[in-house]
Enzyme design. Structure first.
Site, PDB file in Angstrom:
ATOM      1  N   HIS A 156       5.453   0.062  -6.292  1.00 18.14           N
ATOM      2  CA  HIS A 156       5.650  -0.885  -5.189  1.00 18.14           C
ATOM      3  C   HIS A 156       4.500  -1.871  -5.373  1.00 18.14           C
ATOM      4  O   HIS A 156       3.331  -1.456  -5.378  1.00 18.14           O
ATOM      5  CB  HIS A 156       5.579  -0.148  -3.845  1.00 18.14           C
ATOM      6  CG  HIS A 156       5.690  -1.001  -2.617  1.00 18.14           C
ATOM      7  ND1 HIS A 156       6.574  -0.729  -1.580  1.00 18.14           N
ATOM      8  CD2 HIS A 156       5.020  -2.117  -2.223  1.00 18.14           C
ATOM      9  CE1 HIS A 156       6.444  -1.629  -0.624  1.00 18.14           C
ATOM     10  NE2 HIS A 156       5.492  -2.484  -0.985  1.00 18.14           N
ATOM     11  N   HIS A 201       1.389  -4.101  -5.646  1.00 20.10           N
ATOM     12  CA  HIS A 201       0.152  -4.041  -4.866  1.00 20.10           C
ATOM     13  C   HIS A 201      -0.978  -4.702  -5.633  1.00 20.10           C
ATOM     14  O   HIS A 201      -1.084  -4.563  -6.849  1.00 20.10           O
ATOM     15  CB  HIS A 201      -0.232  -2.602  -4.506  1.00 20.10           C
ATOM     16  CG  HIS A 201      -0.299  -1.675  -5.682  1.00 20.10           C
ATOM     17  ND1 HIS A 201       0.817  -1.100  -6.247  1.00 20.10           N
ATOM     18  CD2 HIS A 201      -1.349  -1.209  -6.408  1.00 20.10           C
ATOM     19  CE1 HIS A 201       0.466  -0.333  -7.238  1.00 20.10           C
ATOM     20  NE2 HIS A 201      -0.858  -0.382  -7.383  1.00 20.10           N
TER      21      HIS A 201
HETATM   22  P1  5GP Z   1      -1.865   1.876  -9.367  1.00 20.12           P
HETATM   23  O1  5GP Z   1      -2.386   3.036 -10.174  1.00 20.12           O
HETATM   24  O2  5GP Z   1      -0.355   1.996  -9.198  1.00 20.12           O
HETATM   25  O3  5GP Z   1      -2.274   0.525  -9.833  1.00 20.12           O
HETATM   26  O4  5GP Z   1      -2.512   2.007  -7.929  1.00 20.12           O
HETATM   27  C1  5GP Z   1      -2.110   2.940  -6.984  1.00 20.12           C
HETATM   28  C2  5GP Z   1      -3.296   3.212  -6.104  1.00 20.12           C
HETATM   29  O5  5GP Z   1      -2.834   3.881  -4.951  1.00 20.12           O
HETATM   30  C3  5GP Z   1      -4.359   4.107  -6.744  1.00 20.12           C
HETATM   31  O6  5GP Z   1      -5.592   3.401  -6.812  1.00 20.12           O
HETATM   32  C4  5GP Z   1      -4.426   5.319  -5.818  1.00 20.12           C
HETATM   33  O7  5GP Z   1      -5.739   5.800  -5.628  1.00 20.12           O
HETATM   34  C5  5GP Z   1      -3.822   4.780  -4.533  1.00 20.12           C
HETATM   35  N1  5GP Z   1      -3.163   5.775  -3.726  1.00 20.12           N
HETATM   36  C6  5GP Z   1      -2.320   6.753  -4.168  1.00 20.12           C
HETATM   37  N2  5GP Z   1      -1.872   7.474  -3.135  1.00 20.12           N
HETATM   38  C7  5GP Z   1      -2.445   6.934  -2.006  1.00 20.12           C
HETATM   39  C8  5GP Z   1      -2.349   7.262  -0.608  1.00 20.12           C
HETATM   40  O8  5GP Z   1      -1.647   8.179  -0.177  1.00 20.12           O
HETATM   41  N3  5GP Z   1      -3.096   6.502   0.245  1.00 20.12           N
HETATM   42  C9  5GP Z   1      -3.882   5.477  -0.204  1.00 20.12           C
HETATM   43  N4  5GP Z   1      -4.570   4.797   0.736  1.00 20.12           N
HETATM   44  N5  5GP Z   1      -3.986   5.142  -1.511  1.00 20.12           N
HETATM   45  C10 5GP Z   1      -3.265   5.865  -2.401  1.00 20.12           C
HETATM   46 ZN    ZN Z   2       8.124   0.607  -1.724  1.00 18.19          ZN
END
Ligand code: 5GP
Ligand code: ZN
Length: 117
Positions: free
Chosen positions: A101, A103
């Site tokens: 999603h 971000h």
């Molecule tokens: P990505 O790895 O997809 O770029 O970033 C996802 C981010 O979401 C990671 O930095 C991870 O720590 C964060 N994240 C995963 N699960 C949760 C959650 O349940 N709550 C929050 N606040 N952050 C989360």
């Molecule tokens: Zn979503």
């Protein structure tokens, strides 16, 4: 359908209030909340309320909301009093994306290396 809430999406659940988060800012189109596993003294995620799998998909489908995400990242940086910061959109598993999603990671409060790892 893209744009619609996805039952299996953690960030859609945060938008809907079904999963708790430490929210620092919210607008009609975005939510900003603290990352659960911070990689810097300030590590805040800014997400669109609509579901798109990554930043480029969001920008292609709803460019005004992509702009909202960037503007909100700047607003959060200002509220956190960050003079320097990094905005990161990991895209694809090979680049470290784990939540599909869109971000923005807003990272600040420490020195940053270039190139990133
Ligand atoms: P990505 O790895 O997809 O770029 O970033 C996802 C981010 O979401 C990671 O930095 C991870 O720590 C964060 N994240 C995963 N699960 C949760 C959650 O349940 N709550 C929050 N606040 N952050 C989360
Ligand atoms: Zn979503």
């Amino acid at each position: 359908m893209t744009g619609e809430p996805q039952d299996d999406c953690l960030f859609c659940k945060i938008v809907e209030g079904h999963v708790p988060a430490n929210v620092v800012r919210e607008t009609d189109t975005t939510v900003a909340f603290r990352d659960i596993n911070p990689q810097a003294p300030t590590h805040i995620l800014v997400i669109p309320k609509v579901h798109h799998p990554d930043a480029a998909s969001l920008a292609a489908a709803e460019p005004a909301i992509a702009a909202d995400v960037l503007r909100e990242a700047g607003e959060v940086a200002s509220e956190e009093k960050l003079e320097s910061y990094r905005i990161v959109f990991n895209t694809g598993g090979g680049a470290g994306q784990t939540v599909f999603h869109a971000h923005a990671h807003l990272l600040g409060g420490r020195g940053m290396q270039w190139p990133p790892g």
